[in-house]
Design an enzyme around this catalytic site. Structure first.
Site, PDB file in Angstrom:
ATOM      1  N   ILE A 155       0.917  -1.480  -0.338  1.00 51.98           N
ATOM      2  CA  ILE A 155       0.014  -0.173   0.021  1.00 51.98           C
ATOM      3  C   ILE A 155       1.661   1.124  -0.144  1.00 51.98           C
ATOM      4  O   ILE A 155       0.586   2.210  -1.209  1.00 51.98           O
ATOM      5  CB  ILE A 155      -1.008  -0.569   1.129  1.00 51.98           C
ATOM      6  CG1 ILE A 155      -2.012  -1.110   0.653  1.00 51.98           C
ATOM      7  CG2 ILE A 155      -1.669   1.359   0.735  1.00 51.98           C
ATOM      8  CD1 ILE A 155      -2.481  -1.490   2.341  1.00 51.98           C
ATOM      9  N   ARG A 234      -3.631   1.273  11.175  1.00 54.86           N
ATOM     10  CA  ARG A 234      -4.717   0.932  12.229  1.00 54.86           C
ATOM     11  C   ARG A 234      -4.418   2.178  13.344  1.00 54.86           C
ATOM     12  O   ARG A 234      -3.487   2.530  13.583  1.00 54.86           O
ATOM     13  CB  ARG A 234      -3.424  -0.172  12.921  1.00 54.86           C
ATOM     14  CG  ARG A 234      -3.192  -2.063  12.080  1.00 54.86           C
ATOM     15  CD  ARG A 234      -5.137  -2.304  12.050  1.00 54.86           C
ATOM     16  NE  ARG A 234      -5.514  -2.926  11.360  1.00 54.86           N
ATOM     17  CZ  ARG A 234      -6.319  -3.438   9.820  1.00 54.86           C
ATOM     18  NH1 ARG A 234      -6.790  -1.981   9.171  1.00 54.86           N
ATOM     19  NH2 ARG A 234      -6.071  -4.219   9.031  1.00 54.86           N
ATOM     20  N   ASP A 258      -8.423   6.816   8.631  1.00 50.74           N
ATOM     21  CA  ASP A 258      -9.383   5.787   8.005  1.00 50.74           C
ATOM     22  C   ASP A 258      -9.795   4.862   9.322  1.00 50.74           C
ATOM     23  O   ASP A 258     -10.422   3.581   9.375  1.00 50.74           O
ATOM     24  CB  ASP A 258      -9.161   5.284   6.765  1.00 50.74           C
ATOM     25  CG  ASP A 258     -10.772   4.090   6.548  1.00 50.74           C
ATOM     26  OD1 ASP A 258     -11.768   4.509   5.869  1.00 50.74           O
ATOM     27  OD2 ASP A 258      -9.568   2.852   6.174  1.00 50.74           O
ATOM     28  N   GLU A 263     -12.172   1.242  17.496  1.00 53.41           N
ATOM     29  CA  GLU A 263     -13.482   1.690  16.544  1.00 53.41           C
ATOM     30  C   GLU A 263     -14.345   0.239  16.674  1.00 53.41           C
ATOM     31  O   GLU A 263     -15.204   0.275  15.988  1.00 53.41           O
ATOM     32  CB  GLU A 263     -12.561   1.165  15.202  1.00 53.41           C
ATOM     33  CG  GLU A 263     -11.625   0.074  14.976  1.00 53.41           C
ATOM     34  CD  GLU A 263     -10.646   0.031  13.051  1.00 53.41           C
ATOM     35  OE1 GLU A 263     -10.475   1.305  12.586  1.00 53.41           O
ATOM     36  OE2 GLU A 263     -11.486  -0.568  12.640  1.00 53.41           O
ATOM     37  N   HIS A 295     -13.548   3.177   8.545  1.00 54.83           N
ATOM     38  CA  HIS A 295     -11.980   2.492   7.852  1.00 54.83           C
ATOM     39  C   HIS A 295     -12.730   1.484   6.683  1.00 54.83           C
ATOM     40  O   HIS A 295     -13.239  -0.032   6.057  1.00 54.83           O
ATOM     41  CB  HIS A 295     -12.658   0.785   8.809  1.00 54.83           C
ATOM     42  CG  HIS A 295     -10.971  -0.122   9.058  1.00 54.83           C
ATOM     43  ND1 HIS A 295     -10.331  -0.690  10.514  1.00 54.83           N
ATOM     44  CD2 HIS A 295     -10.658  -0.719   7.571  1.00 54.83           C
ATOM     45  CE1 HIS A 295      -9.548  -0.966   9.416  1.00 54.83           C
ATOM     46  NE2 HIS A 295      -9.420  -1.065   7.997  1.00 54.83           N
ATOM     47  N   GLN A 296     -12.984   2.388   5.684  1.00 54.76           N
ATOM     48  CA  GLN A 296     -13.332   2.642   4.161  1.00 54.76           C
ATOM     49  C   GLN A 296     -12.000   2.302   2.514  1.00 54.76           C
ATOM     50  O   GLN A 296     -12.546   2.285   1.941  1.00 54.76           O
ATOM     51  CB  GLN A 296     -14.484   3.003   3.841  1.00 54.76           C
ATOM     52  CG  GLN A 296     -14.119   4.604   3.913  1.00 54.76           C
ATOM     53  CD  GLN A 296     -15.377   5.335   3.065  1.00 54.76           C
ATOM     54  OE1 GLN A 296     -16.183   6.206   3.568  1.00 54.76           O
ATOM     55  NE2 GLN A 296     -14.965   5.894   1.105  1.00 54.76           N
ATOM     56  N   ALA A 297     -10.945   2.709   3.820  1.00 56.08           N
ATOM     57  CA  ALA A 297     -10.253   2.373   2.498  1.00 56.08           C
ATOM     58  C   ALA A 297      -9.992   1.600   1.362  1.00 56.08           C
ATOM     59  O   ALA A 297      -9.565   1.501   0.719  1.00 56.08           O
ATOM     60  CB  ALA A 297      -9.233   3.400   2.961  1.00 56.08           C
ATOM     61  N   PHE A 298     -10.540   0.687   2.228  1.00 54.97           N
ATOM     62  CA  PHE A 298     -10.062  -1.002   1.624  1.00 54.97           C
ATOM     63  C   PHE A 298     -11.594  -1.225   0.153  1.00 54.97           C
ATOM     64  O   PHE A 298     -11.560  -1.529  -0.368  1.00 54.97           O
ATOM     65  CB  PHE A 298      -9.992  -1.811   2.421  1.00 54.97           C
ATOM     66  CG  PHE A 298     -11.684  -2.762   2.888  1.00 54.97           C
ATOM     67  CD1 PHE A 298     -12.073  -1.895   3.671  1.00 54.97           C
ATOM     68  CD2 PHE A 298     -12.185  -3.335   2.233  1.00 54.97           C
ATOM     69  CE1 PHE A 298     -13.092  -2.203   4.351  1.00 54.97           C
ATOM     70  CE2 PHE A 298     -13.266  -3.661   2.994  1.00 54.97           C
ATOM     71  CZ  PHE A 298     -14.261  -3.188   3.793  1.00 54.97           C
TER      72      PHE A 298
HETATM   73  P1  NAI Z   1       2.828  -5.349   3.642  1.00 57.78           P
HETATM   74  O1  NAI Z   1       3.197  -5.706   4.784  1.00 57.78           O
HETATM   75  O2  NAI Z   1       3.196  -4.644   2.000  1.00 57.78           O
HETATM   76  O3  NAI Z   1       3.653  -3.522   3.961  1.00 57.78           O
HETATM   77  C1  NAI Z   1       4.010  -3.047   5.142  1.00 57.78           C
HETATM   78  C2  NAI Z   1       5.693  -2.347   4.847  1.00 57.78           C
HETATM   79  O4  NAI Z   1       5.483  -2.013   6.353  1.00 57.78           O
HETATM   80  C3  NAI Z   1       6.427  -3.437   5.183  1.00 57.78           C
HETATM   81  O5  NAI Z   1       6.682  -2.804   3.776  1.00 57.78           O
HETATM   82  C4  NAI Z   1       6.893  -3.445   6.364  1.00 57.78           C
HETATM   83  O6  NAI Z   1       8.581  -3.531   5.964  1.00 57.78           O
HETATM   84  C5  NAI Z   1       7.135  -2.398   7.132  1.00 57.78           C
HETATM   85  N1  NAI Z   1       7.237  -1.989   8.324  1.00 57.78           N
HETATM   86  C6  NAI Z   1       7.321  -3.109   9.254  1.00 57.78           C
HETATM   87  N2  NAI Z   1       7.582  -2.300  10.496  1.00 57.78           N
HETATM   88  C7  NAI Z   1       7.494  -1.808  10.286  1.00 57.78           C
HETATM   89  C8  NAI Z   1       8.047  -0.563  10.952  1.00 57.78           C
HETATM   90  N3  NAI Z   1       8.761  -0.486  12.349  1.00 57.78           N
HETATM   91  N4  NAI Z   1       8.364   0.942  10.807  1.00 57.78           N
HETATM   92  C9  NAI Z   1       8.586   1.094   9.315  1.00 57.78           C
HETATM   93  N5  NAI Z   1       8.092   0.510   8.463  1.00 57.78           N
HETATM   94  C10 NAI Z   1       7.511  -0.811   9.027  1.00 57.78           C
HETATM   95  O7  NAI Z   1       0.998  -4.585   4.056  1.00 57.78           O
HETATM   96  P2  NAI Z   1       0.474  -3.332   3.275  1.00 57.78           P
HETATM   97  O8  NAI Z   1      -0.680  -4.305   2.168  1.00 57.78           O
HETATM   98  O9  NAI Z   1       1.004  -2.331   2.578  1.00 57.78           O
HETATM   99  O10 NAI Z   1      -0.728  -3.102   4.596  1.00 57.78           O
HETATM  100  C11 NAI Z   1      -0.340  -1.685   5.616  1.00 57.78           C
HETATM  101  C12 NAI Z   1      -0.969  -1.741   6.541  1.00 57.78           C
HETATM  102  O11 NAI Z   1      -2.504  -1.047   5.915  1.00 57.78           O
HETATM  103  C13 NAI Z   1      -1.970  -3.382   7.324  1.00 57.78           C
HETATM  104  O12 NAI Z   1      -0.626  -3.356   8.199  1.00 57.78           O
HETATM  105  C14 NAI Z   1      -3.008  -3.002   7.785  1.00 57.78           C
HETATM  106  O13 NAI Z   1      -3.174  -3.281   8.704  1.00 57.78           O
HETATM  107  C15 NAI Z   1      -3.405  -1.565   6.526  1.00 57.78           C
HETATM  108  N6  NAI Z   1      -5.033  -1.829   5.881  1.00 57.78           N
HETATM  109  C16 NAI Z   1      -5.494  -0.640   6.299  1.00 57.78           C
HETATM  110  C17 NAI Z   1      -6.513  -0.930   5.232  1.00 57.78           C
HETATM  111  C18 NAI Z   1      -8.446  -0.348   5.723  1.00 57.78           C
HETATM  112  O14 NAI Z   1      -8.676  -0.568   4.745  1.00 57.78           O
HETATM  113  N7  NAI Z   1      -7.774   1.296   6.342  1.00 57.78           N
HETATM  114  C19 NAI Z   1      -6.998  -1.849   4.013  1.00 57.78           C
HETATM  115  C20 NAI Z   1      -5.580  -2.916   4.493  1.00 57.78           C
HETATM  116  C21 NAI Z   1      -4.695  -2.009   4.739  1.00 57.78           C
END
Ligand code: NAI
Length: 332
Positions: A155, A234, A258, A263, A295-298
């Protein structure tokens, strides 16, 4: 194979029923969330399918184990709501949807930025009341502003590409450098420098021990005056009370979220006739420079279709004893 769904909304029922035409599982949908109160509702299910605010702590997982649940399929990417050690001990497989349309979330982060900046939500209401004044609607050019991205996974990377396209200088902090983003012009910096230099900070890292309350009194004190903070990650990535203080004294200029710490008691429900007991959220929503979405980003058609398909694919692979086929999705 029977899969019982918790926290199921109409759009979940629609997307999973459509995706299931390929799989032919028996699907059962409950609108209630999963918790100790709802375990007794399980009848002969082999798997359950849950969402972000279903809490799978040890007690719940033990209850699931007693009901012979073998697979927990998360229909989301984040998994901070599951006690994975307990699941492993109980022999319950847990899988998630590691990637589904990361652009859906990244584009929503842009929507939060654009709304807070150009105040289209206020303009929409004003014009409908024949108020054509521009007073109070002034924004700023995004072009040439510095945007700090914390977490450049799927993301975060999509968000970096969008912001480069808007003409921004993009800074990033992650435990791993994405060389392609670097080649595209993203500059990786230590967290402190990113916080010091960014006009906009967007959070795209997972919630874990290191990232809990990453935005707090101390980190906020390093940021630019009038900084814009965007959180589609989150809720607990932000110390909400610290941000409220910084909004009150004007140091934080804009907040777009979001996700919210508490929540699970609120989001995905219509509470329009209820008295909200959460004073922190009510305080947040009283600021004119705060935008909260639930929480609608997805929530795009493409993402829902992918989530349904990948979730059922995960369950099928696990039930056919092919865990290697879903290695990236398997958490326990
Ligand atoms: P991803 O696993 O592809 O990327 C997460 C990145 O964060 C990785 O590059 C990782 O190295 C990095 N990371 C881990 N620990 C870290 C730290 N301490 N400091 C800095 N970077 C760190 O995950 P993705 O798919 O990009 O999703 C990210 C987050 O977005 C998910 O964990 C989820 O909580 C949130 N999300 C929210 C949604 C929404 O509708 N609001 C929908 C989908 C995900």
């Amino acid at each position: 194979m029977k899969i019982t769904f918790f926290s199921a909304k109409k759009y979940d029922i629609d997307s999973f029923t459509k995706a299931n035409l390929q799989y032919n599982f028996e699907l059962e949908f409950f609108e209630t969330h999963l918790g100790p109160h709802s375990i007794e509702m399980l009848q002969n299910a082999d798997a359950i399918c849950v969402f972000v605010n279903d809490k799978l702590n040890r007690q719940v997982l033990e209850g699931l184990s007693k009901k012979n649940i073998k697979y927990v399929a998360l229909r989301c990417a984040g998994f901070n709501n599951v006690d994975l050690d307990a699941a492993r001990e109980l022999g319950i497989n847990v899988c998630r949807v590691p990637a589904y349309s990361p652009e859906a979330v990244a584009e929503h982060a842009l929507a939060l930025i654009m709304t807070l900046n150009r105040k289209t939500h206020k303009a929409y209401n004003r014009v409908r009341e024949q108020n054509f004044s521009l007073q109070g609607l002034m924004g700023f050019n995004l072009n040439e502003k510095t945007v700090g991205v914390i977490g450049t996974g799927k993301i975060g990377a999509a968000f970096c590409r969008i912001m480069l396209g808007m003409g921004c200088k993009v800074l990033a902090f992650d435990l791993m450098v994405n060389k392609e983003l670097e080649a595209a012009g993203v500059e990786y910096l230590p967290l402190i420098e990113l916080l010091q230099q960014s006009h906009i900070i967007s959070l795209h890292c997972p919630l874990n021990e290191q990232t809990t309350q990453l935005i707090n009194h101390q980190t906020l004190s390093l940021t630019q005056p009038k900084v814009m903070i965007i959180n589609t990650g989150r809720g607990k990535l932000i110390d909400t009370k610290a941000v409220i203080e910084a909004l009150k004294n004007g140091h934080v200029g804009y907040l777009g979220i979001d996700v919210y710490e508490q929540e699970e008691k609120l989001f995905f429900k219509d509470l329009s006739t209820e008295i909200i007991q959460d004073d922190t959220l009510q305080r947040l929503m009283s600021f004119p420079n705060v935008l909260v979405t639930a929480h609608q980003a997805f929530f795009t058609e493409e993402a829902l279709n992918e989530i349904a398909d990948i979730t059922l694919q995960n369950v099928q692979a696990l039930s056919q004893q092919k865990p290697q086929a879903v290695a990236k999705a398997l958490l326990a």
